[in-house]
Design a protein around this motif. Sequence first.
Motif, PDB file in Angstrom:
ATOM      1  N   TYR A 117       0.913  -1.139  -0.059  1.00 14.44           N
ATOM      2  CA  TYR A 117       0.050  -0.208  -0.112  1.00 14.44           C
ATOM      3  C   TYR A 117       0.617   1.118   0.109  1.00 14.44           C
ATOM      4  O   TYR A 117       0.672   2.139  -0.800  1.00 14.44           O
ATOM      5  CB  TYR A 117      -0.983   0.051   1.274  1.00 14.44           C
ATOM      6  CG  TYR A 117      -1.862   1.059   1.323  1.00 14.44           C
ATOM      7  CD1 TYR A 117      -2.978   1.245   0.379  1.00 14.44           C
ATOM      8  CD2 TYR A 117      -1.585   2.296   2.087  1.00 14.44           C
ATOM      9  CE1 TYR A 117      -3.892   2.426   0.491  1.00 14.44           C
ATOM     10  CE2 TYR A 117      -2.368   3.302   2.174  1.00 14.44           C
ATOM     11  CZ  TYR A 117      -3.447   3.322   1.227  1.00 14.44           C
ATOM     12  OH  TYR A 117      -4.473   4.352   1.198  1.00 14.44           O
ATOM     13  N   GLU A 121       1.000   3.946  -3.121  1.00 11.01           N
ATOM     14  CA  GLU A 121       0.668   5.455  -2.748  1.00 11.01           C
ATOM     15  C   GLU A 121       1.886   6.248  -3.269  1.00 11.01           C
ATOM     16  O   GLU A 121       1.479   7.481  -3.631  1.00 11.01           O
ATOM     17  CB  GLU A 121       0.266   5.572  -1.623  1.00 11.01           C
ATOM     18  CG  GLU A 121      -1.151   4.816  -1.003  1.00 11.01           C
ATOM     19  CD  GLU A 121      -2.195   5.390  -1.799  1.00 11.01           C
ATOM     20  OE1 GLU A 121      -2.561   6.532  -1.778  1.00 11.01           O
ATOM     21  OE2 GLU A 121      -2.692   4.438  -2.790  1.00 11.01           O
ATOM     22  N   SER A 155      -7.603   3.285  -4.261  1.00  9.97           N
ATOM     23  CA  SER A 155      -6.732   3.036  -2.899  1.00  9.97           C
ATOM     24  C   SER A 155      -7.764   2.714  -1.727  1.00  9.97           C
ATOM     25  O   SER A 155      -7.116   1.804  -0.860  1.00  9.97           O
ATOM     26  CB  SER A 155      -5.889   4.138  -2.506  1.00  9.97           C
ATOM     27  OG  SER A 155      -5.150   4.733  -3.724  1.00  9.97           O
TER      28      SER A 155
END
Length: 451
Positions: A117, A121, A155
């Motif tokens: 993650y 990002e 996301s």
Amino acid sequence: MLFTSILIFLVLSTYICHNDNSFNRLGTITVAFITLMFISSLNIVSISNGITLFNNWFIFKTINLPIIFMMLLFIMSWLTYSSTNSISINFNLLVLVLTNLLGLMTLPLVNDLLMLYIIIELQSYTLYLMTGLYNKSYNSTRASMLYFMTGGMASTIMLMSMYFLFNEYGTMNLNEMNMLQNYNNTFNMTEMMLMMGLMFKMGMAPLHRWSMSVYNYAPTYMTAYMSIVAKLSMSSLMFANYWLFDNYVMLLFMYMSLLMGAYKPLYQMNLKTMLAYSGMLNFGYLLLSVMSYDMSYYMYMMQYVLTHLLMFMMLLSAGELVTPVSKWSPLLFMNQLNMNNNYLLMSLMMCMFSLMGMPPTPGFFSKLFIMESSLMDNYMFEMMLLMMCSVMATYYYANMMKMSMNSMTNKEQTVYMNSTVAYMMSVTTMLLLTFYIYLPNMIEGLMMMYM
């Protein structure tokens, strides 16, 4: 080395002017040196294949290395083009490119959901900023905001799926999850949510509408970057962790992407929208090799990067030979393909032949290997659909060639390009035409890598 370069450039920003064109060349040299260091570190894999780094957050395997090498070569070529052209990269964009490269290189190596993650990002936020950095353009700011909103939705889906995966398996480590999944041998909806988030960020159908708008609004220079590196890194993550994704759900995305990518551009006159659909179609082909877990994935990625790198360089160069509609995207529509350099036109036609899959271009061999791997895994219907969509896509590729052939009858004086840009396009065109000569050695190297 990459992290150190980012820190050096940040400190350097306090001493010198940010609009110096030498930053383009400095960034190119930095990426070239990183590439040399990466090549020299490949001996680590021969000592221990599957070595883990930073508390098992990353895993260094042979299947990740060709993708990282291709991304480094593409970014080096992208920066080299800008250093010899009217496009001038300011200092802020160079720092964002290097930061994005940090995410691109580490994403295929991720072995933990938390780091997955964070790295995604890191990659996504730098792309948001790079898209809207030319804030004097209304469309560029519009593309950046749209990219940010849709990327945030993707996301959120991925973060929710990671929470449920941790709640189910009790670990964030992907290797441990693989062992537990093989023991349970069950499929759950959380893995489907994770794949939907990745497909959303890649712009695969039916979650693709945002990508068409972003690619169309963004400057052509940034469209070339976004359309290759983002999809390349995320598809490499899916290929390295193919066990995490269900093939049946991936088939649905593949069907939709192939049909939409082959049918929608038939009625399009906007060049960047057509190229966005073309990229979606090509990654629809690529999903079949991911499901087969075959080395045809690497063959197709090599031809995709090579063909699209040359095509975007030619479109950017051709934009300087026409009357610009916009400063940021001079070449927008197919009726503008009236180039005054016939050699540039012939190279563009070679790219179109490769996208069609005409021998002996790389597109033919990559599609051939994908069809062979699909036959070995009994994907008969998928192979027939691939052939049908490839024939449909041939029409709009041929239409682009037809529109550009108007330049052959143009009696105006030939306009010459920058010598360095011309040399880069000449080398890339020769690689495109002589790909079949190096093909046996590439296949041998990939087979040794899989052993």
